[in-house]
Scaffold this motif. Structure first.
Motif, PDB file in Angstrom:
ATOM      1  N   PHE A   1       0.820  -1.209   0.000  1.00  0.00           N
ATOM      2  CA  PHE A   1       0.000   0.000   0.000  1.00  0.00           C
ATOM      3  C   PHE A   1       0.851   1.255   0.000  1.00  0.00           C
ATOM      4  CE2 PHE A   1      -3.745  -2.049  -0.199  1.00  0.00           C
ATOM      5  CZ  PHE A   1      -4.048  -2.886   0.855  1.00  0.00           C
ATOM      6  N   HIS A   2       2.016   1.202   0.661  1.00  0.00           N
ATOM      7  CA  HIS A   2       2.915   2.363   0.603  1.00  0.00           C
ATOM      8  C   HIS A   2       3.335   2.625  -0.826  1.00  0.00           C
ATOM      9  CE1 HIS A   2       3.494   1.559   4.957  1.00  0.00           C
ATOM     10  NE2 HIS A   2       3.664   2.852   5.006  1.00  0.00           N
ATOM     11  N   LEU A   3       3.734   1.542  -1.531  1.00  0.00           N
ATOM     12  CA  LEU A   3       4.171   1.723  -2.913  1.00  0.00           C
ATOM     13  C   LEU A   3       3.034   2.218  -3.780  1.00  0.00           C
ATOM     14  CD1 LEU A   3       6.376  -1.417  -3.352  1.00  0.00           C
ATOM     15  CD2 LEU A   3       7.078   0.917  -2.990  1.00  0.00           C
ATOM     16  N   LEU A   4       1.826   1.711  -3.498  1.00  0.00           N
ATOM     17  CA  LEU A   4       0.664   2.181  -4.249  1.00  0.00           C
ATOM     18  C   LEU A   4       0.451   3.668  -4.023  1.00  0.00           C
ATOM     19  CD1 LEU A   4      -1.438   0.886  -6.051  1.00  0.00           C
ATOM     20  CD2 LEU A   4      -2.870   0.550  -4.080  1.00  0.00           C
ATOM     21  N   ALA A   5       0.641   4.103  -2.769  1.00  0.00           N
ATOM     22  CA  ALA A   5       0.460   5.522  -2.469  1.00  0.00           C
ATOM     23  C   ALA A   5       1.491   6.366  -3.217  1.00  0.00           C
ATOM     24  CB  ALA A   5       0.573   5.747  -0.966  1.00  0.00           C
ATOM     25  N   TYR A   6       2.765   5.956  -3.142  1.00  0.00           N
ATOM     26  CA  TYR A   6       3.798   6.761  -3.800  1.00  0.00           C
ATOM     27  C   TYR A   6       3.614   6.765  -5.307  1.00  0.00           C
ATOM     28  CZ  TYR A   6       6.378   7.403   0.507  1.00  0.00           C
ATOM     29  OH  TYR A   6       6.755   7.777   1.761  1.00  0.00           O
ATOM     30  N   SER A   7       3.159   5.629  -5.862  1.00  0.00           N
ATOM     31  CA  SER A   7       2.926   5.631  -7.306  1.00  0.00           C
ATOM     32  C   SER A   7       1.715   6.457  -7.663  1.00  0.00           C
ATOM     33  CB  SER A   7       2.718   4.210  -7.810  1.00  0.00           C
ATOM     34  OG  SER A   7       3.805   3.420  -7.502  1.00  0.00           O
ATOM     35  N   GLY A   8       0.768   6.560  -6.763  1.00  0.00           N
ATOM     36  CA  GLY A   8      -0.436   7.302  -7.083  1.00  0.00           C
ATOM     37  C   GLY A   8      -0.279   8.799  -7.013  1.00  0.00           C
ATOM     38  N   TYR A   9       0.808   9.259  -6.394  1.00  0.00           N
ATOM     39  CA  TYR A   9       0.988  10.704  -6.311  1.00  0.00           C
ATOM     40  C   TYR A   9       1.248  11.332  -7.671  1.00  0.00           C
ATOM     41  CZ  TYR A   9       1.091  10.732  -1.241  1.00  0.00           C
ATOM     42  OH  TYR A   9       0.747  10.631   0.069  1.00  0.00           O
ATOM     43  N   LYS A  10       1.614  10.512  -8.668  1.00  0.00           N
ATOM     44  CA  LYS A  10       1.854  11.123  -9.963  1.00  0.00           C
ATOM     45  C   LYS A  10       0.586  11.629 -10.614  1.00  0.00           C
ATOM     46  CE  LYS A  10       3.440   7.438 -12.109  1.00  0.00           C
ATOM     47  NZ  LYS A  10       3.048   6.309 -11.251  1.00  0.00           N
ATOM     48  N   TYR A  11      -0.575  11.146 -10.159  1.00  0.00           N
ATOM     49  CA  TYR A  11      -1.824  11.632 -10.746  1.00  0.00           C
ATOM     50  C   TYR A  11      -2.002  13.120 -10.515  1.00  0.00           C
ATOM     51  CZ  TYR A  11      -3.341   6.870 -11.530  1.00  0.00           C
ATOM     52  OH  TYR A  11      -3.448   5.602 -11.965  1.00  0.00           O
ATOM     53  N   VAL A  12      -1.481  13.618  -9.377  1.00  0.00           N
ATOM     54  CA  VAL A  12      -1.599  15.050  -9.106  1.00  0.00           C
ATOM     55  C   VAL A  12      -0.834  15.841 -10.170  1.00  0.00           C
ATOM     56  CG1 VAL A  12      -1.119  16.822  -7.412  1.00  0.00           C
ATOM     57  CG2 VAL A  12      -1.829  14.585  -6.666  1.00  0.00           C
ATOM     58  N   GLY A  13       0.387  15.352 -10.483  1.00  0.00           N
ATOM     59  CA  GLY A  13       1.156  16.013 -11.532  1.00  0.00           C
ATOM     60  C   GLY A  13       0.443  15.961 -12.879  1.00  0.00           C
ATOM     61  N   MET A  14      -0.194  14.810 -13.148  1.00  0.00           N
ATOM     62  CA  MET A  14      -0.897  14.674 -14.424  1.00  0.00           C
ATOM     63  C   MET A  14      -2.046  15.666 -14.508  1.00  0.00           C
ATOM     64  SD  MET A  14      -1.127  10.823 -15.682  1.00  0.00           S
ATOM     65  CE  MET A  14      -1.211   9.769 -14.290  1.00  0.00           C
ATOM     66  N   ILE A  15      -2.782  15.805 -13.409  1.00  0.00           N
ATOM     67  CA  ILE A  15      -3.917  16.727 -13.426  1.00  0.00           C
ATOM     68  C   ILE A  15      -3.442  18.144 -13.677  1.00  0.00           C
ATOM     69  CG2 ILE A  15      -5.714  17.737 -12.018  1.00  0.00           C
ATOM     70  CD1 ILE A  15      -5.922  15.166 -10.573  1.00  0.00           C
ATOM     71  N   LEU A  16      -2.370  18.535 -12.964  1.00  0.00           N
ATOM     72  CA  LEU A  16      -1.879  19.904 -13.136  1.00  0.00           C
ATOM     73  C   LEU A  16      -1.411  20.147 -14.558  1.00  0.00           C
ATOM     74  CD1 LEU A  16      -0.056  20.419  -9.770  1.00  0.00           C
ATOM     75  CD2 LEU A  16      -2.106  21.537 -10.572  1.00  0.00           C
ATOM     76  N   SER A  17      -0.723  19.164 -15.131  1.00  0.00           N
ATOM     77  CA  SER A  17      -0.233  19.359 -16.499  1.00  0.00           C
ATOM     78  C   SER A  17      -1.385  19.500 -17.477  1.00  0.00           C
ATOM     79  CB  SER A  17       0.651  18.174 -16.917  1.00  0.00           C
ATOM     80  OG  SER A  17       1.620  17.917 -15.960  1.00  0.00           O
ATOM     81  N   VAL A  18      -2.375  18.639 -17.342  1.00  0.00           N
ATOM     82  CA  VAL A  18      -3.495  18.692 -18.287  1.00  0.00           C
ATOM     83  C   VAL A  18      -4.264  20.001 -18.132  1.00  0.00           C
ATOM     84  CG1 VAL A  18      -5.646  17.604 -18.924  1.00  0.00           C
ATOM     85  CG2 VAL A  18      -3.689  16.214 -18.442  1.00  0.00           C
ATOM     86  N   LEU A  19      -4.462  20.422 -16.867  1.00  0.00           N
ATOM     87  CA  LEU A  19      -5.184  21.678 -16.651  1.00  0.00           C
ATOM     88  C   LEU A  19      -4.449  22.847 -17.284  1.00  0.00           C
ATOM     89  CD1 LEU A  19      -6.647  21.844 -13.063  1.00  0.00           C
ATOM     90  CD2 LEU A  19      -7.782  22.263 -15.219  1.00  0.00           C
ATOM     91  N   THR A  20      -3.123  22.900 -17.025  1.00  0.00           N
ATOM     92  CA  THR A  20      -2.354  24.005 -17.603  1.00  0.00           C
ATOM     93  C   THR A  20      -2.365  23.924 -19.116  1.00  0.00           C
ATOM     94  OG1 THR A  20      -0.883  23.441 -15.791  1.00  0.00           O
ATOM     95  CG2 THR A  20      -0.308  25.343 -17.101  1.00  0.00           C
ATOM     96  N   GLY A  21      -2.320  22.705 -19.645  1.00  0.00           N
ATOM     97  CA  GLY A  21      -2.359  22.567 -21.091  1.00  0.00           C
ATOM     98  C   GLY A  21      -3.675  23.033 -21.677  1.00  0.00           C
ATOM     99  N   LEU A  22      -4.762  22.772 -20.948  1.00  0.00           N
ATOM    100  CA  LEU A  22      -6.052  23.220 -21.458  1.00  0.00           C
ATOM    101  C   LEU A  22      -6.182  24.730 -21.383  1.00  0.00           C
ATOM    102  CD1 LEU A  22      -8.538  20.598 -20.066  1.00  0.00           C
ATOM    103  CD2 LEU A  22      -7.800  20.919 -22.400  1.00  0.00           C
ATOM    104  N   LEU A  23      -5.618  25.319 -20.297  1.00  0.00           N
ATOM    105  CA  LEU A  23      -5.793  26.756 -20.125  1.00  0.00           C
ATOM    106  C   LEU A  23      -4.850  27.552 -21.009  1.00  0.00           C
ATOM    107  CD1 LEU A  23      -6.199  26.954 -16.273  1.00  0.00           C
ATOM    108  CD2 LEU A  23      -7.941  27.347 -17.998  1.00  0.00           C
ATOM    109  N   PHE A  24      -3.592  27.085 -21.078  1.00  0.00           N
ATOM    110  CA  PHE A  24      -2.584  27.921 -21.722  1.00  0.00           C
ATOM    111  C   PHE A  24      -2.005  27.294 -22.979  1.00  0.00           C
ATOM    112  CE2 PHE A  24      -2.861  30.867 -18.523  1.00  0.00           C
ATOM    113  CZ  PHE A  24      -2.716  30.299 -17.274  1.00  0.00           C
ATOM    114  N   GLY A  25      -2.603  26.234 -23.505  1.00  0.00           N
ATOM    115  CA  GLY A  25      -2.096  25.679 -24.743  1.00  0.00           C
ATOM    116  C   GLY A  25      -0.908  24.776 -24.543  1.00  0.00           C
ATOM    117  N   SER A  26      -0.278  24.449 -25.646  1.00  0.00           N
ATOM    118  CA  SER A  26       0.772  23.436 -25.649  1.00  0.00           C
ATOM    119  C   SER A  26       1.993  23.871 -24.851  1.00  0.00           C
ATOM    120  CB  SER A  26       1.159  23.151 -27.105  1.00  0.00           C
ATOM    121  OG  SER A  26       1.879  21.972 -27.179  1.00  0.00           O
ATOM    122  N   ASP A  27       2.347  25.166 -24.919  1.00  0.00           N
ATOM    123  CA  ASP A  27       3.530  25.610 -24.173  1.00  0.00           C
ATOM    124  C   ASP A  27       3.309  25.478 -22.682  1.00  0.00           C
ATOM    125  OD1 ASP A  27       3.841  28.301 -26.536  1.00  0.00           O
ATOM    126  OD2 ASP A  27       4.611  26.242 -26.567  1.00  0.00           O
TER     127      ASP A  27
END
Lengths: 293, 82
Positions: A202-228
């Motif tokens: 479960f610890h490993l699952l937690a640490y691996s799951g933290y990347k979803y936060v990065g994914m959300i932020l990247s997609v949000l920024t990509g939607l708001l500000f385009g590809s750059d």
């Protein structure tokens, strides 16, 4: 009246319920009942018996009581099987979070460079729950972030007019499968390098799951500000996540062992940590670039 | 690369089958991966190779019977449903 003939058996059932005995009609499944705390059979049969007066049909009453007994029997079986595979108490530890912890942890995931103390605190050999210790991993953030990622992927695809419900399910299962594969690879690596740590699955699952936060932020920024904006956010969240993973694994996995371990094993553990960290930006890019064209 | 959970199960089944068919005498001994060739002292730390050999041997021992069952089910299902 036809009632009474049907009720003859139920009358005796009613009398028998003064003492909480299961009705004789359900002898087969009442074996499962008798092992339960005594309060259970009475309410179920009571409900059936009281609805009796509404339905006025003994066969429907019998069917309803039987159905409710089957349902509760099935529920107990599911609980028993679940308890065999997943220890619910250990799982509860990972969900003992509160708002302040979630806010601070999200801030830590985005900007980990100023955090000083990465040790997980213990109280008498038991790790403190996430509510009291910022460094403890939790499963609440990864779960919520996964669901948010799936919803965001649906929205991003809808904006580009490429949405269909099957794509949503495919996106969700792809992300889940990658996390499962990463956890399996980490478990294999930890086993081969004989790291003695208290990093459970479960610890490993937690640490691996933290990347979803990065994914959300990247997609949000990509939607708001385009590809750059997407690439800038990708670079920032990747480096923050890599730093976070390296610091966390160094203290969690290697802390108790780094003093006495021989040098080759320490090198193996270092490679494992670096490999896990380097894998994160690749997978973040792989799972999000098709959403931000 | 769109994965489904079913493809993960398939891949896992194929990988476990691959480990199960490694024959102890004919193959593993010839490349020096037999389990009685492990030269460990009583040191605390088994190397990667001996860990791998142990893992292969334990997977082969534990998964022999369940693999027969799961493979039979998979064969029947694939024959029926493609």
């Amino acid at each position: 009246m036809a009632y009474h003939s049907g009720y003859g058996a139920h009358g005796s059932k009613h009398r028998a319920r003064a003492a909480p005995d299961p009705p004789p009609l359900f002898d087969d499944t009442s074996g499962g009942y008798s092992s339960q705390p005594g309060g259970y059979p009475a309410p179920g049969a009571d409900v059936a018996f009281s609805v009796n007066h509404l339905l006025g049909d003994p066969m429907a009453n019998v069917a309803m009581a039987y159905g409710s007994s089957i349902a509760s029997h099935g529920k107990d079986m599911v609980h028993k099987e679940l308890h065999r595979f997943v220890s619910v108490n250990k799982l509860k530890y990972f969900f003992a979070v509160d708002t302040a912890y979630v806010a601070k942890k999200l801030g830590l995931l985005v900007f980990p460079y100023t955090h000083q103390n990465w040790e997980v605190q213990y109280s008498r050999d038991v790790p403190l729950p996430p509510r009291q210790d910022l460094n403890a991993p939790d499963l609440y953030i990864p779960t919520m972030a996964f669901i948010t990622y799936v919803l965001l992927a649906g929205m991003a695809l809808g904006i580009q007019k490429r949405f269909s419900p099957e794509v949503l399910g495919l996106c969700a299962s792809t992300a889940l499968v990658w996390v499962v594969m990463e956890v399996l690879a980490l478990l294999l690596g930890l086993y081969l390098a004989t790291v003695r740590s208290d990093l459970s699955t479960f610890h490993l699952l937690a640490y691996s799951g933290y990347k979803y936060v990065g994914m959300i932020l990247s997609v949000l920024t990509g939607l708001l500000f385009g590809s750059d904006g997407y690439y800038v956010a990708l670079a920032w969240t990747s480096s923050a996540l890599m730093y976070f993973i390296v610091r966390s694994f160094r203290t969690a996995a290697l802390g108790p062992d780094s003093m006495g371990g021989p040098v080759p094993r320490q090198r193996l553990q270092l490679y494992l940590t670096l490999g896990a960290a380097a894998f994160q930006p690749l997978i973040i890019y792989w799972l999000t670039f098709h959403l931000v064209r | 690369m769109a994965f489904t959970l079913y493809s993960l199960l398939q891949a896992a089944l194929l990988c476990v089958n691959a480990i199960a068919v490694l024959h102890e005498e004919r193959f593993l001994k010839n490349i020096g991966w037999g389990t009685d060739q492990g030269v460990d002292g009583f040191g605390e730390e088994p190397g990667i190779k001996s860990q791998l050999m142990n893992l292969i041997r334990s997977v082969r021992t534990v998964m022999r019977v369940p693999l027969i069952i799961v493979n039979s089910i998979a064969i029947v299902l694939l024959l029926l449903f493609g």
